[in-house]
Write an enzyme that holds these catalytic residues in place. Structure first.
Site, short mmCIF file in Angstrom:
data_model
loop_
_atom_site.label_atom_id
_atom_site.label_comp_id
_atom_site.label_asym_id
_atom_site.label_seq_id
_atom_site.Cartn_x
_atom_site.Cartn_y
_atom_site.Cartn_z
N LYS A 87 0.78 -1.22 0.05
CA LYS A 87 0.05 -0.24 -0.13
C LYS A 87 0.82 1.16 -0.06
CE LYS A 87 -4.32 -1.63 0.88
NZ LYS A 87 -5.59 -1.05 0.18
N ASP B 247 -8.18 -0.07 6.49
CA ASP B 247 -8.21 -1.14 7.54
C ASP B 247 -6.88 -1.20 7.90
OD1 ASP B 247 -10.45 -2.82 7.29
OD2 ASP B 247 -9.94 -3.55 5.34
#
Length: 401
Positions: free
Chosen positions: A75, A123
């Protein structure tokens, strides 16, 4: 479960915008961007010959994103890249001239970035990336997390100066709340999922992920015959599948999208042929993949260039974590978080099932590429599931092998 892609769009060309966003030139642009990051270097590509032999395969290679830009997750490539691109776009709009990476710390550009606020739902890993990107350019970040996000992951985000907002409900609820608040306050929402009228920014996030396949192909001794990539809302899977499709055309590898069985929004979308929003059920151990509604942008791509979709059980994901921590033969140690090894869990599941093997033509000549999307981003959870402290294992793993 494993199904072949039966969508009417399967095998048709990508839409021109998607091909431009995720193609070879786009990946090269990401590489130029990364060259300006002081802590950038390609992540390791690991070869696991002993495991390949046990599973009756020709080769297994893992792209280990646990070493990506100090964030421990793939990410790091998406959110931060999108934030910096958006700052450059806004500076170019306001200043009326071309603005590049070298201009980021120009006083005029710095003043513009300092006036911007970036928000997102996460998340854990995407929020860290957005917060890091905002910190790098002197902007503000506000990160929305749902109740299932651990305190350790929240703390990891706040280290980058982010303001945290807790949201009741699931990840999808936090996405909706982030979008609502950002629209209300004039902030820029940097989401890794899309919705009608909102595709440019998720496209930039996905564009950042193309670096993974580009780097892997530079190091692989031969192109892969099969690629297994895990999916949350679908972003990384779509980015990888699109890039491989453009790079190899008709000779592209068989691409398998892997979902947690307890949060299989991409799998169910593939099975029904249209985007499906799932009811929230029992949480999956693969917390970074616990998404109940696919990104329409990602699905538009996967419906064309993914070959198969499958689900994996939590027990197999934990088995993968332990197998990588305690490898066979002379295979290297790899520290994979609960979600990080989900692609390998898919390979375990398929390779052990004769019908699945036949369905996707897995055999002793197959060369499989997988992405370990994160390391031990929650060290306490990793120790609980593997029984070993990740810091000790990381010292054993040979970075760059």
């Amino acid at each position: 479960m494993l199904i072949r892609n039966q969508h009417p769009d399967y095998g048709t060309p990508l839409e021109p915008t998607d091909a431009e966003t995720l193609g070879i030139e786009a990946a090269e642009a990401v590489e130029r961007f990364l060259s300006h990051r002081p802590n950038h270097k390609p992540t390791p590509l690991r070869s696991l010959p002993a495991l390949a032999d046990q599973l009756g395969l020709g080769a297994i290679h893992l792209k280990d994103e646990g070493y990506r830009l100090g964030l421990g997750s793939f990410k790091a490539l998406g959110g931060a890249y999108a934030v910096i691109r958006l700052v450059l776009e806004e500076a170019q709009r306001q200043l009326g001239r071309t603005v590049g990476m070298d201009d980021l710390h120009n006083p005029e550009v710095a003043k513009i970035s300092a006036s911007m606020t970036f928000g997102c739902a996460t998340d854990g890993n995407h929020g860290r990336s957005v917060a890091q990107g905002a910190q790098l350019v002197g902007a503000r970040s506000v990160i929305f997390v749902h109740g299932g996000v651990s305190d350790a992951r929240v703390a990891a985000i706040t280290r980058y100066g982010a303001e945290m907002v807790r949201v009741a409900g699931t990840y999808d609820d936090s996405v909706a709340e982030a979008a609502r608040v950002c629209a209300e306050r004039g902030w820029t929402v940097v989401s890794d999922t899309s919705w009608p009228g909102y595709e440019h920014i998720p496209g930039l996030v996905m564009q950042g992920y193309t670096a993974i396949m580009r780097e892997a192909l530079e190091k692989l001794p031969q192109p892969p015959t099969h690629v297994f990539v895990q999916s949350g809302v679908g972003g990384i899977a779509a980015a990888a599948a699109a890039y491989l499709s453009i790079r190899f055309g008709e000779k592209r590898p068989t691409f398998v999208v892997v979902d947690p069985a307890r949060a299989a929004c991409i799998f169910e979308t593939a099975r029904t042929g249209r985007p499906v929003k799932l009811a929230h059920g029992e949480p999956t151990v693969m917390a970074m993949l616990e998404c109940y509604e696919p990104s329409p942008l990602a699905w538009r791509i996967l419906s064309r260039v993914a070959d198969a979709f499958m689900t994996v059980e939590d027990e197999t994901a934990v088995e993968v974590m332990n197998r990588l921590a305690r490898p066979l033969g002379h295979d290297p140690v790899v520290v994979a978080g609960e979600s990080g090894g989900a692609g390998l869990a898919g390979l375990f599941t398929a390779a052990r099932d004769p019908e699945m093997r036949a369905m996707i033509c897995l055999d002793a000549t197959s060369r499989v590429l997988l992405v370990v999307t994160e390391g031990a981003t929650d060290p306490d959870r990793y120790r609980e599931l593997v029984g070993l402290p990740p810091a000790d294992l990381a010292s054993v793993a040979i970075e760059g092998k």
